[in-house]
Write a protein that holds these residues in place. Structure first.
Motif, PDB file in Angstrom:
ATOM      1  N   LEU A   1      -3.887  -4.946   0.057  1.00  0.00           N
ATOM      2  CA  LEU A   1      -4.091  -4.233  -1.205  1.00  0.00           C
ATOM      3  C   LEU A   1      -4.575  -2.809  -0.954  1.00  0.00           C
ATOM      4  O   LEU A   1      -4.132  -1.862  -1.622  1.00  0.00           O
ATOM      5  CB  LEU A   1      -5.106  -4.982  -2.069  1.00  0.00           C
ATOM      6  N   MET A   2      -5.481  -2.656  -0.002  1.00  0.00           N
ATOM      7  CA  MET A   2      -5.998  -1.325   0.306  1.00  0.00           C
ATOM      8  C   MET A   2      -4.907  -0.421   0.878  1.00  0.00           C
ATOM      9  O   MET A   2      -4.964   0.802   0.744  1.00  0.00           O
ATOM     10  CB  MET A   2      -7.158  -1.434   1.301  1.00  0.00           C
ATOM     11  N   GLN A   3      -3.915  -1.027   1.509  1.00  0.00           N
ATOM     12  CA  GLN A   3      -2.796  -0.258   2.051  1.00  0.00           C
ATOM     13  C   GLN A   3      -1.780   0.124   0.983  1.00  0.00           C
ATOM     14  O   GLN A   3      -0.826   0.838   1.276  1.00  0.00           O
ATOM     15  CB  GLN A   3      -2.097  -1.065   3.148  1.00  0.00           C
ATOM     16  N   GLY A   4      -1.981  -0.364  -0.232  1.00  0.00           N
ATOM     17  CA  GLY A   4      -1.086   0.000  -1.319  1.00  0.00           C
ATOM     18  C   GLY A   4      -0.057  -1.046  -1.669  1.00  0.00           C
ATOM     19  O   GLY A   4       0.810  -0.797  -2.513  1.00  0.00           O
ATOM     20  N   ARG A   5      -0.134  -2.223  -1.042  1.00  0.00           N
ATOM     21  CA  ARG A   5       0.820  -3.275  -1.383  1.00  0.00           C
ATOM     22  C   ARG A   5       0.490  -3.852  -2.757  1.00  0.00           C
ATOM     23  O   ARG A   5      -0.669  -3.949  -3.148  1.00  0.00           O
ATOM     24  CB  ARG A   5       0.778  -4.396  -0.346  1.00  0.00           C
ATOM     25  N   SER A   6       1.515  -4.262  -3.476  1.00  0.00           N
ATOM     26  CA  SER A   6       1.307  -4.933  -4.750  1.00  0.00           C
ATOM     27  C   SER A   6       0.733  -6.323  -4.508  1.00  0.00           C
ATOM     28  O   SER A   6       0.990  -6.947  -3.479  1.00  0.00           O
ATOM     29  CB  SER A   6       2.637  -5.046  -5.500  1.00  0.00           C
ATOM     30  N   TYR A   7      -0.062  -6.807  -5.467  1.00  0.00           N
ATOM     31  CA  TYR A   7      -0.555  -8.178  -5.312  1.00  0.00           C
ATOM     32  C   TYR A   7       0.563  -9.194  -5.534  1.00  0.00           C
ATOM     33  O   TYR A   7       0.412 -10.373  -5.204  1.00  0.00           O
ATOM     34  CB  TYR A   7      -1.726  -8.448  -6.268  1.00  0.00           C
ATOM     35  N   ASN A   8       1.685  -8.752  -6.091  1.00  0.00           N
ATOM     36  CA  ASN A   8       2.837  -9.639  -6.284  1.00  0.00           C
ATOM     37  C   ASN A   8       3.714  -9.642  -5.037  1.00  0.00           C
ATOM     38  O   ASN A   8       4.905  -9.344  -5.095  1.00  0.00           O
ATOM     39  CB  ASN A   8       3.668  -9.171  -7.486  1.00  0.00           C
ATOM     40  N   ILE A   9       3.140  -9.958  -3.905  1.00  0.00           N
ATOM     41  CA  ILE A   9       3.880  -9.861  -2.654  1.00  0.00           C
ATOM     42  C   ILE A   9       4.021 -11.232  -2.011  1.00  0.00           C
ATOM     43  O   ILE A   9       3.097 -12.044  -2.042  1.00  0.00           O
ATOM     44  CB  ILE A   9       3.194  -8.894  -1.663  1.00  0.00           C
TER      45      ILE A   9
END
Length: 431
Positions: free
Chosen positions: A413-421
């Motif tokens: 999440l901190m890296q910018g990934r969506s939580y819908n991953i």
């Protein structure tokens, strides 16, 4: 001469003993200061990380696959349009006016810290000999727990039931007050065998109502569970405790009134409401939670590794604890509601009723951790029967698995990934 010698020897021993006690006390004081320093530093780092993450989420377009996607921007838009259905709407508006996006981010970071502090407070009965900073550090570490990672295990978040959420404003604000309300209920319930302390009862009502004002997820399961508990108490006491039971039952009425007010705002459309799931036609592959597709089933299985381990390996000890039994009852009610009820209309696939299992799992996790910690205390005191050490290691390994998985998810999440991953976005060794 002998008497003088003995007196001098006694004085020397006394001075040495006093010096030893002073040294031990000084050592404990230094250790306590280091613990406080470590706890405050860790909490400060966590707060900064949460504020930064929420700021990035507020800057995100908010689409399902956008970097740093979340519900924060949508909730801010609701507040700015005057759509007030939660205390959250009343808080984020002024926070945005005072500090912009950073104002909201800092506010949410404070609520995260509040959740950690309340969880540490809840651990106190299980850790009576532990200092406050030690409990805070323990709470912070457990706060990272998410559903365990397994290869090709579905989605990191979707389909799981967890206690710590990073993307939903109302849940983040609900968490500390929900746990406070339940802890206050435990204190109030102690008076059921004698005379209710009305001051504690009133504090419990205020906290429960305040928690409901943020999100109705807790009371939606708590009220039916309390009703079942009161019926059981009525049968057990053969009606001799009726006055106390009526007073305790009335405690949820303000929260139910708030639920009705919130429902008038949220379910304003003609086709909106709630229905039994088997009366509604739906695409099972579009259901993100529940036993309807492989990903969601895997998500549920990955969510309960630790609590199931505690229930199986420490069930007898756990069942003696009222807090554990009641938290399990509330969680079971929440799960039943989420499995058998759905919202109708365009909100059918939003899975909003699953917020109930989330917050109730947070309460149940506290009691499961408490049972495990009590076992650790017993082992340190010399208890070895019933393969206690093996059971503690198995449960501890499960908890560590949750925590490490949660840290990996937070890093994503901190890296910018969506939580819908999907879970394949993180690889470990050859998996």
């Amino acid at each position: 001469m002998v008497s003088l010698y003995n007196t001098a020897l006694w004085k020397t021993d006394f001075r040495r003993s006093a010096a030893g006690r002073e040294g031990t006390l000084l050592s404990k004081t230094v250790k306590q200061r280091w613990l406080w320093a470590a706890a405050l530093l860790a909490l400060a780092a966590f707060a900064v990380a949460m504020a930064w993450l929420h700021y990035q989420q507020l800057c995100s377009p908010g689409g399902g696959n956008d970097p740093y996607t979340s519900d924060l921007g949508q909730h801010l838009a609701f507040a700015q349009r005057g759509m007030v259905y939660s205390t959250t709407s009343l808080l984020i508006g002024p926070a945005y006016a005072l500090g912009g996006r950073w104002g909201i981010a800092a506010l949410l970071a404070l609520f995260h810290l509040g959740a950690v502090a309340v969880f540490a407070l809840g651990l106190r009965p299980a850790m009576p000999g532990w200092s406050c900073p030690a409990r805070l550090l323990t709470s912070l570490v457990i706060n990272f727990a998410q559903a365990v990672w397994i290869p090709r295990g579905g989605y990191w978040y979707q389909g799981t039931v967890i206690g710590t959420i990073y993307h939903n404003t109302t849940y983040i604000m609900l968490a500390p007050f929900a746990l406070l309300a339940v802890l206050a209920f435990y204190r109030a319930w102690q008076g059921m065998s004698g005379k209710l302390d009305l001051r504690i009862w009133l504090v419990y009502i205020i906290l429960l109502t305040l928690a409901t004002s943020f999100k109705a997820s807790l009371v939606f399961a708590f009220a039916p569970a309390l009703l079942l508990l009161l019926i059981a108490d009525l049968v057990r006491t053969r009606g001799k405790n009726l006055r106390q039971e009526v007073i305790m039952g009335c405690s949820v009425l303000p929260s139910i009134a708030l639920c009705l007010i919130q429902a008038n705002v949220l379910f304003a459309d003609a086709d909106s409401g709630m229905k039994l799931i088997f009366t509604v036609d739906f695409d099972r592959h579009a259901m993100l939670w529940g036993p309807f597709n492989e990903a969601s089933v895997l998500g549920l299985l990955r969510s309960f590794v630790f609590v199931v381990a505690v229930g199986l390996l420490f069930g007898r000890q756990a069942w003696r604890n009222f807090r554990y039994r009641f938290s399990l009852l509330v969680f079971a009610v929440a799960m039943a509601e989420a499995l058998f009820l759905v919202e109708s209309g365009e909100r059918l696939y939003h899975a909003n009723l699953w917020w109930g299992p989330f917050i109730c799992y947070w309460v149940f996790l506290l009691e499961s951790v408490s049972v495990w910690l009590q076992g650790c205390t017993a082992w340190r005191s010399g208890a070895r029967g019933g393969s206690l050490g093996v059971r503690l290691v198995l449960c501890g390994t499960a908890l560590a698995w949750h925590i490490v998985s949660g840290i990996c998810f937070l890093v994503l999440l901190m890296q910018g990934r969506s939580y819908n991953i999907p879970i394949e976005t993180y690889h470990f060794l050859f998996f």
